[in-house]
Design an enzyme around this catalytic site. Structure first.
Site, PDB file in Angstrom:
ATOM      1  N   ASN A 215       0.762  -1.173   0.238  1.00  9.99           N
ATOM      2  CA  ASN A 215       0.077  -0.381  -0.159  1.00  9.99           C
ATOM      3  C   ASN A 215       0.610   1.552   0.124  1.00  9.99           C
ATOM      4  OD1 ASN A 215       0.349   0.457   2.990  1.00  9.99           O
ATOM      5  ND2 ASN A 215      -0.711  -1.177   3.398  1.00  9.99           N
ATOM      6  N   ASP A 284      -4.107  -6.566   4.843  1.00 11.21           N
ATOM      7  CA  ASP A 284      -6.350  -7.561   4.861  1.00 11.21           C
ATOM      8  C   ASP A 284      -6.135  -9.427   4.130  1.00 11.21           C
ATOM      9  OD1 ASP A 284      -6.776  -5.457   6.284  1.00 11.21           O
ATOM     10  OD2 ASP A 284      -7.778  -4.269   4.578  1.00 11.21           O
ATOM     11  N   LYS A 294       8.796 -17.087 -10.872  1.00 13.63           N
ATOM     12  CA  LYS A 294       8.511 -15.503 -11.479  1.00 13.63           C
ATOM     13  C   LYS A 294       7.213 -16.007 -12.505  1.00 13.63           C
ATOM     14  CE  LYS A 294       8.480 -11.920 -15.092  1.00 13.63           C
ATOM     15  NZ  LYS A 294       9.260 -10.772 -15.660  1.00 13.63           N
ATOM     16  N   PHE A 328      -5.283   2.563  14.645  1.00 12.44           N
ATOM     17  CA  PHE A 328      -5.114   3.546  13.379  1.00 12.44           C
ATOM     18  C   PHE A 328      -5.695   3.301  12.558  1.00 12.44           C
ATOM     19  CE2 PHE A 328      -1.261   5.664  15.295  1.00 12.44           C
ATOM     20  CZ  PHE A 328      -1.700   6.798  14.662  1.00 12.44           C
ATOM     21  N   LYS A 342     -13.786   0.282  15.059  1.00 11.11           N
ATOM     22  CA  LYS A 342     -13.194  -0.536  15.046  1.00 11.11           C
ATOM     23  C   LYS A 342     -12.130  -0.762  16.523  1.00 11.11           C
ATOM     24  CE  LYS A 342      -8.745  -0.426  12.757  1.00 11.11           C
ATOM     25  NZ  LYS A 342      -7.998  -0.226  11.005  1.00 11.11           N
ATOM     26  N   LYS A 346     -11.700  -4.293  18.234  1.00 12.86           N
ATOM     27  CA  LYS A 346      -9.889  -4.369  17.775  1.00 12.86           C
ATOM     28  C   LYS A 346      -9.870  -4.602  20.075  1.00 12.86           C
ATOM     29  CE  LYS A 346     -10.153  -5.055  13.609  1.00 12.86           C
ATOM     30  NZ  LYS A 346      -8.954  -5.025  12.945  1.00 12.86           N
TER      31      LYS A 346
END
Length: 405
Positions: A215, A284, A294, A328, A342, A346
């Site tokens: 990301n 995730d 490859k 976060f 959340k 969590k």
């Protein structure tokens, strides 16, 4: 910032030694009083006359070349330095420092100094990644030595990768920032005696040996939190995935790849930590299978089967006893609702949420704008400000709640 600062510059024997000329010149132009010690190997790449001319001070190369009878040179240099900077630092010199060897002027002076030390490694990419070199650097960091991470790119040996000495302009900026921080009033020591773990950056989930899913996380927010925590008195360790920003100097960094790697690293330190700040952007999902070689291009489409990764934050929330847990959440809509959900799901003590579509609050920026939540709802809404300031405000809120527990 550097006017009147006495900087002891150690130059060791690698091709990057030629950059020491520009570094010496720029530090001197900024007003620093630069004194250079060169190793014998460094003199194979650049002359002492060059650095003497640029620094306007004698250059030292031999422990036994005593020029002032009233002082012992290496002790005098060690005692009078405001900062010792080793640039470039070879793998050999890093090993000497880690193991306390003193067989030349520079290594002897390093053992004698009580000044802060900053090291800028420069070497072949495989040398930089060698377990012995990594262990030696981690040993130095654990002792408070500040590391200036090398850059990535074309190396003199022909390889492309990490190991190139950071550019002199950047090293000077880092030195200036260091002295600027030293001149600031210290932060309140609200985390004195606490062991804080901070995760940063993005995880890497491999498709094959050359491709992966990740990301946009730069690691800047996590690094800012780690820096602020250290300045507030905590014993800090960073567990970092893929990052584009440089970690703060003087803090131990453990590098990991995948979400599973990060989970295992966190769990190794979980029982002993007082606070864990989960600022990393953990993937995730991961490919169900990692191809051993490859993947070749076939047809116009490629179908990948993804499976869930380990949910690190949720696992920690289920396990926590005395630990203070901060999560976060990067959102693009319904920030308040998703953040509260959340936090409950969590089992976090605090949750930091930001809308990454807001200017100045997305990935890779030096600023952020966040909402901080606890079990009672919104604690504080922070407008766009530096990530370091966000970190300080967040840790202050955390420390207050830890004191109440």
């Amino acid at each position: 910032m550097l006017k009147g600062k006495r900087i002891l510059l150690g130059v060791t024997g690698g091709i990057a030694a030629y950059k020491a000329a520009a570094l010496t010149s720029k530090l001197t132009q900024k007003g620093a009083d630069v004194h250079v010690i060169m190793t014998n190997s460094a003199q194979k790449f650049i002359t002492d006359l060059t650095l003497q001319t640029l620094s306007r001070n004698p250059v030292y190369t031999d422990t036994f070349d005593e020029r002032q009878p009233e002082v012992v040179s290496h002790i005098h240099l060690a005692d009078s330095a405001d900062l010792v900077l080793i640039a470039p630092a070879t793998a050999n010199m890093i090993a000497k420092m880690a193991h306390g060897l003193a067989d030349d002027m520079l290594s002897t002076t390093l053992l004698a100094t009580t000044a802060p030390i900053m090291v800028a490694p420069a070497m072949n990419v495989h040398m930089y990644d060698h377990p012995a070199v990594i262990d030696n650097m981690q040993t130095l960091v654990s002792r408070g030595v500040m590391m200036i991470e090398p850059g990535q790119g074309q190396l003199a040996c022909g390889y492309v990768g990490k190991g190139r000495l950071e550019e002199p302009e950047t090293i000077v900026e880092i030195v200036e920032r260091y002295f600027a921080e030293m001149d600031k009033p210290p932060l309140p020591q609200m985390l004195q005696g606490s062991k804080v773990i901070v995760t940063a950056g993005g995880t890497v989930e491999r498709l094959d040996p050359v491709r992966y899913i990740t990301n946009d996380s730069s690691g800047k927010m996590g690094f800012a939190i780690a820096k602020a925590a250290k300045q507030m008195g905590a014993d800090v360790r960073i567990i970092a995935g893929n990052t584009s920003a440089a970690p703060p100097e003087g803090i131990a960094v453990e590098r990991v790849g995948s979400a599973q790697d990060m989970y295992e690293a966190v769990m190794r330190h979980w029982e002993d930590c007082s606070m864990l700040v989960m600022a990393a952007a953990v993937a995730d999902y991961r490919p169900k299978e990692e191809a051993p070689s490859k993947l070749k291009k076939q047809g116009d489409t490629l179908q990948l089967e993804l499976v869930k990764t380990v949910d690190i934050l949720e696992s920690l929330g289920q396990r926590k006893t005395k630990q203070f847990l901060i999560g976060f959440a990067a959102e693009t809509e319904q920030l308040d609702r998703y953040a509260r959900e959340k936090l409950e799901r969590k089992n976090c003590d605090l949750l930091v949420a930001n809308d990454v579509t807001v200017a100045g609050a997305g990935f890779g920026t030096d600023t952020n704008a966040v909402h901080i939540y606890d079990r009672n709802g919104l604690v504080e809404q922070l407008p766009v400000m530096s990530k370091y300031e966000v970190a300080y405000r967040l840790l202050t809120a955390a420390a207050v709640r830890m004191d109440r527990a």
